[in-house]
Write an enzyme that holds these catalytic residues in place. Structure first.
Site, PDB file in Angstrom:
ATOM      1  N   ARG A 184      21.143 -18.658  45.147  1.00 23.23           N
ATOM      2  CA  ARG A 184      20.252 -19.379  44.233  1.00 23.23           C
ATOM      3  C   ARG A 184      20.926 -20.526  43.493  1.00 23.23           C
ATOM      4  NH1 ARG A 184      19.563 -14.193  40.197  1.00 23.23           N
ATOM      5  NH2 ARG A 184      21.626 -14.219  39.224  1.00 23.23           N
ATOM      6  N   ARG A 237      20.093 -13.844  45.300  1.00 23.74           N
ATOM      7  CA  ARG A 237      21.518 -14.082  45.056  1.00 23.74           C
ATOM      8  C   ARG A 237      22.401 -13.694  46.248  1.00 23.74           C
ATOM      9  NH1 ARG A 237      25.467 -13.389  40.584  1.00 23.74           N
ATOM     10  NH2 ARG A 237      27.091 -11.929  41.193  1.00 23.74           N
ATOM     11  N   ASN A 253      30.398 -12.297  46.818  1.00 22.95           N
ATOM     12  CA  ASN A 253      31.543 -12.508  45.939  1.00 22.95           C
ATOM     13  C   ASN A 253      32.024 -11.211  45.284  1.00 22.95           C
ATOM     14  OD1 ASN A 253      33.348 -14.557  45.136  1.00 22.95           O
ATOM     15  ND2 ASN A 253      32.525 -14.500  43.051  1.00 22.95           N
ATOM     16  N   ARG A 254      31.626 -10.091  45.848  1.00 23.84           N
ATOM     17  CA  ARG A 254      32.206  -8.784  45.519  1.00 23.84           C
ATOM     18  C   ARG A 254      32.703  -8.099  46.792  1.00 23.84           C
ATOM     19  NH1 ARG A 254      30.838 -11.094  41.601  1.00 23.84           N
ATOM     20  NH2 ARG A 254      29.906 -10.299  39.670  1.00 23.84           N
ATOM     21  N   TYR A 308      25.739 -20.790  36.863  1.00 29.09           N
ATOM     22  CA  TYR A 308      26.073 -21.903  35.988  1.00 29.09           C
ATOM     23  C   TYR A 308      26.790 -21.347  34.772  1.00 29.09           C
ATOM     24  CZ  TYR A 308      22.010 -20.354  33.216  1.00 29.09           C
ATOM     25  OH  TYR A 308      21.138 -19.604  32.462  1.00 29.09           O
ATOM     26  N   TYR A 354      33.853 -11.975  32.740  1.00 28.06           N
ATOM     27  CA  TYR A 354      33.712 -10.521  32.876  1.00 28.06           C
ATOM     28  C   TYR A 354      34.568 -10.062  34.050  1.00 28.06           C
ATOM     29  CZ  TYR A 354      30.100 -12.479  35.964  1.00 28.06           C
ATOM     30  OH  TYR A 354      29.413 -13.246  36.872  1.00 28.06           O
ATOM     31  N   GLU A 377      32.377 -22.814  37.523  1.00 29.32           N
ATOM     32  CA  GLU A 377      30.971 -22.573  37.211  1.00 29.32           C
ATOM     33  C   GLU A 377      30.380 -23.866  36.668  1.00 29.32           C
ATOM     34  OE1 GLU A 377      29.051 -19.912  37.544  1.00 29.32           O
ATOM     35  OE2 GLU A 377      30.453 -18.284  37.998  1.00 29.32           O
TER      36      GLU A 377
END
Length: 419
Positions: A184, A237, A253-254, A308, A354, A377
């Site tokens: 997205r 996503r 991205n994990r 973002y 995080y 980001e």
């Protein structure tokens, strides 16, 4: 002391936003924590399986923006009221925002559609257009660019890396750039395409960045998800591979095999941060990693673009401990930020944003040995953050390119001119 109401805890049901296609009544809220207690409340809040976090931070004074369904609205407001936490409602109806964005994109396409194989940066391009653009560049600039097919996505789309090189027999230091790992985040592929545009179509003005450096650039890691956001669900996503009985997709991205699923990732196939059935379960991440390992001896810098939030992040994402070369990482990030017209926050992923294990930036540093590894980001826009209007694409990509030039100049100075 912060308080989490029993009503809110009992509402932690096994539901997900993952298969949502109509966001009527969904709202987006912003909270800016003023102290540690409010930070703790927010960190608990965003763990709810029906809370879709759009941007977040572990720093006091930095906003957390998230979307909730109508079924959670009363519980959420009760939680915030109990804890005396002010909030802003950014979007009253997410579906209306999606429709407005679709209309804006259609209007931009009507005005700026170009059938010559070029990119205008006046609209968000579809994946086939992006692929056509890359192929067109290989025809127009055969001595400068080469298209390398590194595999296929789950749905069979080509994963193609554009290599930009003015020669050197493969001995020059290289920079690896990618985008679009989260479907997205449309401004990410647009930014990567702009880097390609400057380096190739404006070679005479940017030859200093390619004379001594090779570039490997992958505009869209997750083409299946990217296309899905254009044709079906705008806020999708993940990837599009099946991962369970009822849910689809993995957070790419994990999914990288470095401290995989240790923290900040989910085992629930319906969750937005599902880490996959195993590390590198996704064809896209496996292809990217295999190719990166084949060229790792030359790659000195990795840049991956997301949106973002305006962060320049470096490893680690799996631990709050800092890498040994944190001073260099931090100094270069701040130097890049200094030329930007936006205010970016620079720091390690876990300490600024995080904890999230299995990310590409950690893997590039921890496994591929690319010490200078960053997640950028990008700025948000519109009313949803992800819906940066087409009219602002050029503004963001041009500003970002200023930072990219700083990163590239550093690589030139460190690995070429200092020899």
């Amino acid at each position: 002391m912060f308080r989490i109401t029993l009503l809110f805890i009992l509402s932690l049901v096994a539901l997900s936003l993952a298969n949502q296609d109509d966001y009527t009544g969904y709202k987006v809220y912003k909270i800016v924590p003023k102290n540690e207690d409010e930070l703790k409340t927010i960190q608990t809040l965003i763990k709810h399986p029906q809370v879709d976090v759009w941007t977040s931070s572990k720093l006091i004074g930095h906003p957390t923006v998230f979307m909730v369904p109508p079924t959670l609205e009363n519980q959420l407001k009760s939680l915030l009221r109990v804890n005396n936490m002010p909030y802003d409602t950014l979007i009253e109806d997410v579906q209306r925002t999606i429709i407005n964005e679709k209309n804006e994109q259609a209007e931009a396409r009507r005005i700026f559609d170009d059938r010559s194989g070029r990119i205008s940066f006046k609209q968000y391009e579809r994946f086939d257009t992006i692929s056509g653009y890359l192929r067109n560049l290989t025809n127009l600039h055969p001595n400068l660019v080469k298209l390398v097919n590194i595999g296929k996505s789950y749905e069979g789309r080509d994963l193609e890396v554009l290599k930009i090189s003015s020669g050197g027999n493969g001995n020059k230091p290289a920079i690896f750039v990618d985008g679009g790992i989260h479907a997205r985040e449309w401004i990410s592929p647009a930014t990567v395409l702009y880097i390609i545009n400057r380096l190739v179509e404006n070679y005479s003005q940017n030859s200093a960045l390619t004379d001594n450096i090779d570039w490997y650039i992958l505009p869209v890691i997750n083409p299946d998800g990217y296309e899905y956001t254009h044709t079906k669900f705008r806020l999708w996503r993940k990837t599009r591979s099946p991962n369970g009985l009822s849910c689809v997709g993995t957070d790419a991205n994990r999914n990288f095999d470095f401290h995989w699923k240790e923290i900040g990732a989910s085992s629930d196939p319906c969750d937005e941060t599902f880490a996959g059935l195993k590390a590198f379960s996704e064809k896209e991440t496996a292809a990217l990693s295999n190719f990166a390992l084949s060229i790792k001896k030359n790659v000195k810098l990795y840049l991956t673009f997301h949106s973002y939030g305006q962060y320049i992040l470096y490893p680690w994402g799996w631990t709050s401990a800092l890498p040994n070369d944190v001073d260099e990482l931090d100094a270069l990030g701040r130097k890049a930020n200094a030329v930007s017209g936006y205010k970016y926050t620079v720091g390690s992923s876990t300490n600024v944003l995080y904890a999230a294990a299995g990310g590409s930036d950690d893997w590039f540093k921890g496994v591929a040995g690319v010490n200078l590894s960053y997640t950028i980001e990008l700025p948000g826009g519109g009313s949803a953050g992800f819906d940066l209007p087409p009219s602002r694409i050029e503004e963001v990509v041009q500003d970002t390119y200023k930072m990219v030039k700083v990163f590239a100049s550093y690589i030139d100075k460190k690995f070429v001119n200092n020899k």
